[in-house]
Design an enzyme around this catalytic site. Sequence first.
Site, PDB file in Angstrom:
ATOM      1  N   ASP A 310       1.003  -1.185   0.115  1.00 21.53           N
ATOM      2  CA  ASP A 310       0.107   0.049  -0.026  1.00 21.53           C
ATOM      3  C   ASP A 310       0.705   1.282   0.027  1.00 21.53           C
ATOM      4  OD1 ASP A 310      -2.223   1.696   0.013  1.00 21.53           O
ATOM      5  OD2 ASP A 310      -3.247   0.667   1.473  1.00 21.53           O
TER       6      ASP A 310
HETATM    7  C1  BGC Z   1      -4.950   3.229   0.214  1.00 20.55           C
HETATM    8  C2  BGC Z   1      -5.174   2.039  -0.883  1.00 20.55           C
HETATM    9  C3  BGC Z   1      -4.974   2.964  -2.209  1.00 20.55           C
HETATM   10  C4  BGC Z   1      -3.629   3.660  -2.094  1.00 20.55           C
HETATM   11  C5  BGC Z   1      -3.311   4.689  -3.246  1.00 20.55           C
HETATM   12  C6  BGC Z   1      -3.828   4.023   0.339  1.00 20.55           C
HETATM   13  O1  BGC Z   1      -3.923   4.905   1.218  1.00 20.55           O
HETATM   14  O2  BGC Z   1      -5.182   2.310   1.521  1.00 20.55           O
HETATM   15  O3  BGC Z   1      -6.501   1.659  -0.882  1.00 20.55           O
HETATM   16  O4  BGC Z   1      -5.108   2.306  -3.298  1.00 20.55           O
HETATM   17  O5  BGC Z   1      -3.884   4.668  -1.063  1.00 20.55           O
HETATM   18  O6  BGC Z   1      -4.110   5.756  -3.571  1.00 20.55           O
END
Ligand code: BGC
Length: 765
Positions: A310
């Site tokens: 993530d």
């Molecule tokens: C989220 C993800 C997301 C990523 C990119 C993170 O903060 O948990 O679900 O895909 O950001 O935006």
Amino acid sequence: MKFITGGLRRLSCVLGLLLLGLGTAFLRAQQDEPAPPPRVQVQPAPQPPPQVQPPENQPVKIEPVQEPPPLYLDTNQPVEKRVEDLLGRMTLEEKIAQVHADSKFSTAAIPRLGIPRRWIDDGPHGVREDVGPYSWNAAGRNDDYATWMPALSALGSTWNVDLATAYGNVLGQESRARDKDILLAPIVDIARTPLCGRIYEYFGEDPFLNTRMGVNYIEGVQSNEVAACVKHFAGNNQEDGRGSINMDMDERTLREIYLPPFEAAVKEAHVWAVMGAYTKFRGEYCAYNDYLINKILKGEWGFPGLVMSDWGGTHSTREAALGGLDVEMGTLVGSEDQSAYTNFFLASAFLDAIRTNGIPVSVLDDKVRRSLRVMFASHIFDPVRLPGALNSPEHRTTAQRVAEESMVLLKNNNNALPLDVSKIKSVAVIGENAVRHNAAGFFGAGVKTMYEVTPLDGIEQLVGGKVNVTYSAGYSKEGGDSNLVKRAVTAARQADVAIIVAGLNHSRYLDDEGRDRTNLSLPYGQNELIQRIARINRHTIVVLVSGPAIEMDPWLDRVPAVLQAHYSGMEGGHALARILFGDVNPSGKLTVTYPKQLLDSPAHALDTYPGTNGTLFYKEGLLVGYRWFDAKDIEPLFPFGFGLSYTTFEYSNLKLVPGHDTNGPVVTAEFDLANTGPRAGAEVAQLYVHQENPSLPRPLKELKGFKKVFLNPGEKQIVSIPLDVRSFAFYDPAKSTWVAQSDDFKIEVGSSSKDIRLTDNFHLR
Ligand code: BGC
């Protein structure tokens, strides 16, 4: 728009085919400067043919040397051969470039080999507006509008797996049209606590339901040569403390509740990418948790694709490299310019570790192989790729259908709904959510949509010419203004019907990423507003625009009708109006138990939320959602699977038809379902299984099948729900495997988890 994009793409494809024989790199890959994704995939540029010097005065016929294209570009070769061929041509530095980001949402191109820049993007409800590339600021393009679909909690509430496929297909097509190679969706995490800030991005609380919706969604996306990235593996069940909290749970809970949707994503839907959660699991970060990733995901399940972190979810080089992380994305610290990406844990530091023999090169090779596999699977090297489609009328139709099938009628005393335009003259629409736009902003779930039909728009467009529609806000996010309430009360007093569009929004501490809600109440004085309006207008309808769940105690008894409308996408206002006025019969069912009070929910009853001293033990074990309410005999406000209709359904004649147990069902439940009311409508028939004498304790009932059936008035259908061996099995930690014991099982068929209409017994041999 669609035509122009498609035309240019086709032209570029022809060009590409012409040039492929020269074995040259894609121009897309030749961009040194990172830039937002190109709208048109430009194809290989020719290299000049080798020059042969003619001897003086002698005419020479110049014949360009035709290099055969490298094996990895030959689409007739098996993927694994292509992967090995390309891997064998890459330098160490080029391999390293594939295992970390080079901007907010991409990994680097390798022009020499024709590896294009790989574009990755959110999100679950529509392809996100382009940002950066090195900051979170909007890129300021005018071609990154996308269809805004209803939230995943709405899609889950349709209980319609075909709609999940159609939804995924919309997202896949739009990803292609915007040149995205990997879509960061869907989320299949379990809704463990109703406080979770991202619960509206989740399908619901049940592993079987999340599995079925997730598999179809992924298949829809991936049928468009786009890789889906299922997330967040595993157990991202709350936002508070998500960056560091250490989760722990017993093995059965992990296997039976939290892993099944991921397992099916890998084994059934063949998902190409998995995103590790921010959280830790048993002391190690999820994105490179040896047990979760190396042992279970890649080992037991044989996942051949890539695991990405993530955004900012990587914290070390060695652990990440050895723990199974394949691509490091979005490190937040200092990542506001291009150079920051070389400081990623899987960038220079990883290269150093390999050069000094600290980490074997085979570890890197495995990661690159996984990335290349996904590239070949999504046809990233092919001169002709699917063109996709963006913002098409078909996509908007799907958005509206999902919205229409998702709304859940929670209460409808004396047929307060649907409203009959021939009998009413005026409607007072009240509430900020009747006019609020909910699509844009708020992290990865936001979408830049061309328009958004609000509830007020929808109502005005449908009945504005026939009844007098007024609007007053009644409350404001910005704070109390008693005149707002007064004006709303006056409007409600003068109208035949008051429709209060209440609920939450994507502000901090409501339905938002990074923070959970602090309670289940409606904010901004909405409880008092509803009470006051209900006092002066008997025909007060409450519509909730929110994720699940809301506490309704202060006003539920005082209003005749309540509709859970979710965040329902760009066509949501049309869908809502059609339901309120009877053009559409509601057929959504809850995917999360609504507790009467927060403390009735397992994570809160057992005081496990949000964790103590950085650790969160899932004390409720298997008893998540309705499993807990059943076991503890707690009356929910509204049970899992619940939802009313404008018509009535009758269940009868349950038969258990034995099958075989190798690849087919062991038994199929067959029963009659009839529409016994006055309107066409759809019922979600649910099947729950209970084992009578298990050797380990099991929940009282577990969802193992469902079917959404559309019936005209008076129509009856035979419904079949097949059950395979896994439907009867539990995970036995002593044997480290799923076990289906020979025993008696109760098969319960009903309209919700609390409204069982038919029961029979089945003996599994
Ligand atoms: C989220 C993800 C997301 C990523 C990119 C993170 O903060 O948990 O679900 O895909 O950001 O935006």
